[in-house]
Design a protein around this motif. Structure first.
Motif, PDB file in Angstrom:
ATOM      1  N   HIS A  81      11.345   7.803   1.986  1.00 47.11           N
ATOM      2  CA  HIS A  81      10.024   7.439   1.483  1.00 47.11           C
ATOM      3  C   HIS A  81       9.353   8.655   0.844  1.00 47.11           C
ATOM      4  O   HIS A  81       8.682   8.534  -0.182  1.00 47.11           O
ATOM      5  CB  HIS A  81       9.142   6.894   2.613  1.00 47.11           C
ATOM      6  CG  HIS A  81       9.679   5.645   3.230  1.00 47.11           C
ATOM      7  ND1 HIS A  81       9.652   5.407   4.587  1.00 47.11           N
ATOM      8  CD2 HIS A  81      10.301   4.579   2.676  1.00 47.11           C
ATOM      9  CE1 HIS A  81      10.203   4.233   4.838  1.00 47.11           C
ATOM     10  NE2 HIS A  81      10.611   3.719   3.699  1.00 47.11           N
ATOM     11  N   ARG A  82       9.526   9.826   1.461  1.00 47.32           N
ATOM     12  CA  ARG A  82       8.950  11.040   0.883  1.00 47.32           C
ATOM     13  C   ARG A  82       9.601  11.361  -0.460  1.00 47.32           C
ATOM     14  O   ARG A  82       8.943  11.829  -1.390  1.00 47.32           O
ATOM     15  CB  ARG A  82       9.092  12.223   1.850  1.00 47.32           C
ATOM     16  CG  ARG A  82       8.306  13.456   1.392  1.00 47.32           C
ATOM     17  CD  ARG A  82       8.356  14.591   2.398  1.00 47.32           C
ATOM     18  NE  ARG A  82       9.678  15.172   2.534  1.00 47.32           N
ATOM     19  CZ  ARG A  82      10.495  14.952   3.558  1.00 47.32           C
ATOM     20  NH1 ARG A  82      10.131  14.170   4.550  1.00 47.32           N
ATOM     21  NH2 ARG A  82      11.682  15.520   3.606  1.00 47.32           N
ATOM     22  N   MET A  83      10.925  11.112  -0.561  1.00 42.89           N
ATOM     23  CA  MET A  83      11.609  11.344  -1.827  1.00 42.89           C
ATOM     24  C   MET A  83      11.021  10.474  -2.929  1.00 42.89           C
ATOM     25  O   MET A  83      10.852  10.915  -4.070  1.00 42.89           O
ATOM     26  CB  MET A  83      13.106  11.060  -1.679  1.00 42.89           C
ATOM     27  CG  MET A  83      13.831  12.035  -0.775  1.00 42.89           C
ATOM     28  SD  MET A  83      13.796  13.715  -1.436  1.00 42.89           S
ATOM     29  CE  MET A  83      14.321  14.632   0.025  1.00 42.89           C
ATOM     30  N   ILE A  84      10.706   9.220  -2.604  1.00 46.20           N
ATOM     31  CA  ILE A  84      10.102   8.314  -3.582  1.00 46.20           C
ATOM     32  C   ILE A  84       8.724   8.821  -4.007  1.00 46.20           C
ATOM     33  O   ILE A  84       8.377   8.814  -5.196  1.00 46.20           O
ATOM     34  CB  ILE A  84      10.009   6.893  -2.999  1.00 46.20           C
ATOM     35  CG1 ILE A  84      11.407   6.327  -2.776  1.00 46.20           C
ATOM     36  CG2 ILE A  84       9.191   5.974  -3.912  1.00 46.20           C
ATOM     37  CD1 ILE A  84      11.436   5.032  -1.981  1.00 46.20           C
ATOM     38  N   LEU A  85       7.924   9.280  -3.041  1.00 44.61           N
ATOM     39  CA  LEU A  85       6.599   9.810  -3.342  1.00 44.61           C
ATOM     40  C   LEU A  85       6.700  11.051  -4.222  1.00 44.61           C
ATOM     41  O   LEU A  85       5.982  11.183  -5.224  1.00 44.61           O
ATOM     42  CB  LEU A  85       5.855  10.140  -2.048  1.00 44.61           C
ATOM     43  CG  LEU A  85       4.492  10.828  -2.204  1.00 44.61           C
ATOM     44  CD1 LEU A  85       3.533   9.952  -3.007  1.00 44.61           C
ATOM     45  CD2 LEU A  85       3.908  11.158  -0.836  1.00 44.61           C
ATOM     46  N   LEU A  86       7.600  11.979  -3.873  1.00 44.28           N
ATOM     47  CA  LEU A  86       7.750  13.196  -4.663  1.00 44.28           C
ATOM     48  C   LEU A  86       8.235  12.877  -6.081  1.00 44.28           C
ATOM     49  O   LEU A  86       7.804  13.504  -7.051  1.00 44.28           O
ATOM     50  CB  LEU A  86       8.731  14.154  -3.979  1.00 44.28           C
ATOM     51  CG  LEU A  86       8.247  14.790  -2.677  1.00 44.28           C
ATOM     52  CD1 LEU A  86       9.361  15.617  -2.037  1.00 44.28           C
ATOM     53  CD2 LEU A  86       7.017  15.659  -2.925  1.00 44.28           C
ATOM     54  N   ALA A  87       9.121  11.888  -6.195  1.00 43.77           N
ATOM     55  CA  ALA A  87       9.604  11.493  -7.521  1.00 43.77           C
ATOM     56  C   ALA A  87       8.465  10.923  -8.361  1.00 43.77           C
ATOM     57  O   ALA A  87       8.397  11.152  -9.575  1.00 43.77           O
ATOM     58  CB  ALA A  87      10.723  10.469  -7.386  1.00 43.77           C
ATOM     59  N   SER A  88       7.556  10.172  -7.720  1.00 45.49           N
ATOM     60  CA  SER A  88       6.415   9.602  -8.433  1.00 45.49           C
ATOM     61  C   SER A  88       5.469  10.695  -8.923  1.00 45.49           C
ATOM     62  O   SER A  88       5.025  10.687 -10.076  1.00 45.49           O
ATOM     63  CB  SER A  88       5.672   8.633  -7.517  1.00 45.49           C
ATOM     64  OG  SER A  88       4.559   8.053  -8.183  1.00 45.49           O
ATOM     65  N   ILE A  89       5.170  11.644  -8.041  1.00 41.57           N
ATOM     66  CA  ILE A  89       4.291  12.755  -8.432  1.00 41.57           C
ATOM     67  C   ILE A  89       4.946  13.572  -9.542  1.00 41.57           C
ATOM     68  O   ILE A  89       4.297  13.939 -10.533  1.00 41.57           O
ATOM     69  CB  ILE A  89       3.973  13.653  -7.218  1.00 41.57           C
ATOM     70  CG1 ILE A  89       3.205  12.868  -6.156  1.00 41.57           C
ATOM     71  CG2 ILE A  89       3.177  14.881  -7.653  1.00 41.57           C
ATOM     72  CD1 ILE A  89       3.003  13.636  -4.860  1.00 41.57           C
TER      73      ILE A  89
END
Length: 217
Positions: free
Chosen positions: A145-153
């Motif tokens: 989930h953190r990977m998805i958030l970092l990819a979005s940012i």
């Protein structure tokens, strides 16, 4: 992004059920030390994600320095062990290669009577992966989930994020793996790389940013 396999590479060809199982926390280090004797690689000190940090783990995720070890050498060592210790074994039932990973159906504590756990050996910048793929401390989120958030940012900021490789400018340029520089780009100066290892920390830092909704889109 870095999305871990979750222990489902090896399956029964008929039932499609996994041939590996979860491993108890107490068995993680003994199993890795057993595997170290085969590979002559430090595995215990290079776990990533939540491996060995929770009561059970679905697989054993390990970062391996690709500058020091090659997938081919590791596969050869594993194949040699299988040939010498398991009669009439099909290597594909024990060893698989996907992308930058080598998967091994590993006997727990080195004894098949205990069942098998999937070990995922991930080749790249080991120190970077140990930082980028730390497991979440809270149960409501997972590392992916953190990977998805970092990819979005990163996308909003004009970059591509990879938990294996780092931060790459979308318009071209060298990939960035300096953790402080990545932190400065994604959430601004004045923060520590440790702040990027938790979804709660990240969201708390960017919550008042006028572009918050676009950053988390």
């Amino acid at each position: 992004m870095l999305v871990l396999e979750g222990g489902h590479v090896f399956k029964d060809p008929e039932t499609k059920q996994p041939l590996t199982q979860r491993i108890n926390q107490a068995d993680v280090e003994p199993t890795l030390k057993w595997l170290e004797n085969i590979l002559n690689i430090d595995l215990v000190n290079n776990t990533i994600g939540t491996t060995g940090k929770k009561p059970t783990s679905g697989d054993l995720d390990i970062a391996v320095d690709s500058e020091e070890y090659s997938k081919e050498e590791v596969i050869a060592s594993l194949a040699r062990w299988v040939d010498e210790n398991i009669s009439d074994a099909n290597l594909k039932d024990y060893i698989a290669k996907t992308g930058i990973e080598v998967h091994f159906k590993t006997p727990i504590n080195g004894d098949a009577a205990n069942g098998y756990v999937q070990t995922d050996l991930m080749f790249g910048d080991a120190e970077f992966m140990k930082w980028s793929s730390q497991g979440e401390d809270v149960d409501k989120f997972r590392g992916q989930h953190r990977m998805i958030l970092l990819a979005s940012i990163a996308s909003f900021k004009g970059y591509r994020w990879s938990g294996f490789n780092g931060l790459t400018p979308r318009l071209g340029g060298e990939t960035i793996r300096n953790t402080q520089k990545i932190t400065d780009i994604l959430i601004g100066s004045g923060h520590s790389p440790d702040d990027l290892t938790s979804i709660d920390k990240i969201l708390n830092i960017i919550k008042d940013d006028p572009d918050y909704e676009k950053m988390i889109a």
